[in-house]
Design a protein around this motif. Structure first.
Motif, PDB file in Angstrom:
ATOM      1  N   VAL A  80     -13.939   1.390  -6.942  1.00  0.00           N
ATOM      2  CA  VAL A  80     -12.854   0.455  -6.649  1.00  0.00           C
ATOM      3  C   VAL A  80     -11.731   1.122  -5.848  1.00  0.00           C
ATOM      4  O   VAL A  80     -10.580   1.180  -6.257  1.00  0.00           O
ATOM      5  CB  VAL A  80     -12.291  -0.205  -7.927  1.00  0.00           C
ATOM      6  N   THR A 118      -9.092  -1.214  -1.790  1.00  0.00           N
ATOM      7  CA  THR A 118      -9.154  -2.623  -2.154  1.00  0.00           C
ATOM      8  C   THR A 118      -8.444  -3.535  -1.154  1.00  0.00           C
ATOM      9  O   THR A 118      -8.818  -4.686  -1.024  1.00  0.00           O
ATOM     10  CB  THR A 118      -8.528  -2.842  -3.536  1.00  0.00           C
ATOM     11  N   CYS A 119      -7.409  -3.002  -0.454  1.00  0.00           N
ATOM     12  CA  CYS A 119      -6.638  -3.890   0.435  1.00  0.00           C
ATOM     13  C   CYS A 119      -7.513  -4.560   1.497  1.00  0.00           C
ATOM     14  O   CYS A 119      -7.551  -5.780   1.568  1.00  0.00           O
ATOM     15  CB  CYS A 119      -5.493  -3.141   1.121  1.00  0.00           C
ATOM     16  N   LEU A 148     -10.153  -7.072   0.025  1.00  0.00           N
ATOM     17  CA  LEU A 148      -9.695  -8.401  -0.367  1.00  0.00           C
ATOM     18  C   LEU A 148      -9.233  -9.219   0.830  1.00  0.00           C
ATOM     19  O   LEU A 148      -9.484 -10.415   0.905  1.00  0.00           O
ATOM     20  CB  LEU A 148      -8.551  -8.268  -1.374  1.00  0.00           C
TER      21      LEU A 148
END
Lengths: 213, 193
Positions: free
Chosen positions: A23, A26-27, A30
């Motif tokens: 993980v 993530t930016c 998403l």
């Protein structure tokens, strides 16, 4: 050597997948998974930067003093991101516009800095190159799959080709992105749990047989 | 755009964490108690405001006239990294309690997407057109980040007591929480002054 490459490939794409297992980064995951094509573009950009920065950082690993290593890594990464940006602006301006501010933000993508710190700063050049390539491919695979999922459900299309009229607009919104990512991580954890259970049972049975024999 | 719209956009309608997904790593990773979430939020707000104050003039007064806009990424990240270092030294000198509250978060901020993100959005020119606007955008964007952090950490404190299916533990369940928060923030979209 061949075994090592296979190992690194399995690590990058499955066992240590940067998006679904660790993980990280993530930016962009998403923000850009509204379409499958964005995933491919972002994935390729990150793979290129990751490979190049890993090679350079690994070859300089005995020269960079450890106290200033983070600023040095960031400057190296920023240089490659600038190269990618100039290349995209010239040859693929539509992709560059679709990525918007997330293209320069590759600089602070945790996958790249994370691999520099965890792998490239301790391993030889060739290994670091393969690590960069496979980690990048793992990232690309994950965000392309998520992009395809959101595009099919949210826009009724895939790679820009229209499939049908049915669409759930929720998946194009910010909340849809978080929902999709949560489901993907949960499924990944579930299936990797099943797989490791299975392989454990297999080794147990093998041991039993050996004991019996 | 007028300043009221900038404030509203930065803080709520396009909230940094829940709508733009910038700075989502500390949002999902660090925030487990409200107090530390608040400290992190204030530190980020502080750095974001000063970043806007410095990078915007650098871009419009130095990089554009010289025709070297392509250096923007390198210059910005360099400015942010040194800025964070300077702020850390100054705070350590001026106020010990403030350093204790904020200091641990400062080194993390260099690689926070929200900080480089705010600098990039300011120079993109579709929301912000002058220096005061840039600083306003940075300040209220940071406050929006703080708001989201505090809401999230408050809910995560309660999460520990729940029994969940195993694959949902950790990241997936916090993302589902964030998903509902993002839905709630959707009501702010489309309001203008």
């Amino acid at each position: 050597m061949k075994n090592k490459v296979k190992d690194l490939a399995l690590d990058g794409v499955l066992r240590q997948n940067p998006t679904l297992k660790l993980v990280l980064g993530t930016c962009p995951t998403l923000a850009l998974t509204t379409a499958a094509m964005n995933g491919v573009g972002m994935g390729l950009a990150v793979t290129f930067v990751l490979m190049c920065s890993n090679v350079i950082i690994s070859s300089l690993r005995n020269i960079i003093p450890s106290r200033v290593r983070i600023p040095a890594y960031i400057l190296i990464i920023a240089t490659f991101v600038t190269i990618v940006r100039m290349f995209l602006n010239k040859f693929a301006p539509t992709i560059a516009t679709a990525m918007g501010p997330y293209l320069p933000l590759i600089v602070v993508n945790c996958i790249i800095l994370g691999r520099a710190e965890a792998f490239a700063s301790k391993n030889p050049v060739l290994d670091s190159m393969f690590d960069g390539i496979f980690m990048g491919l793992g990232f690309m695979l994950a965000i392309t799959l998520m992009g395809a999922f959101r595009e099919i459900l949210g826009a009724g299309a895939i790679f820009g080709v229209k499939l049908w009229d049915f669409k759930i607009e929720f998946f194009t919104h910010a909340s849809g992105a978080l929902f999709t990512y949560a489901i993907f991580i949960a499924l990944f954890t579930y299936f990797s749990g099943l797989y490791s259970k299975k392989s454990k049972q297999k080794t147990l049975q093998k041991d039993k047989k050996e004991v019996e024999a | 755009m007028n300043y009221l719209t900038i404030i509203f956009t930065a803080m709520l309608a396009s909230n940094f964490v829940l709508v733009k997904f910038l700075g989502i790593c500390p949002f999902l990773g660090v925030s487990k108690n409200v107090k530390s979430a608040f400290g992190m939020g204030i530190a980020v707000t502080f750095v974001m405001t000063i970043t806007c104050l410095i990078t915007y003039p650098i871009y419009t007064m130095i990089l554009v006239p010289l025709g070297v806009e392509y250096l923007e990424i390198i210059v910005f990240i360099f400015v942010i990294a040194s800025l964070v270092q300077i702020i850390e030294i100054i705070i350590k000198k001026i106020s010990k309690p403030l350093y204790n509250a904020m200091g641990v978060y400062l080194p993390l901020i260099t690689t926070n997407c929200a900080v480089l993100g705010v600098a990039e959005i300011c120079i993109a020119g579709d929301i912000v057109v002058d220096l005061l606007g840039a600083v306003t955008y940075g300040l209220f964007g940071g406050l929006g980040f703080t708001l989201a952090m505090i809401m999230m950490s408050g809910m995560r404190e309660k999460l520990d007591t729940l029994s969940l299916p195993k694959p949902l533990e950790g990241f997936p369940v916090s993302m589902l929480l964030a998903c509902f928060m993002a839905m709630a923030f959707n009501i702010f979209v489309g309001i203008s002054f």
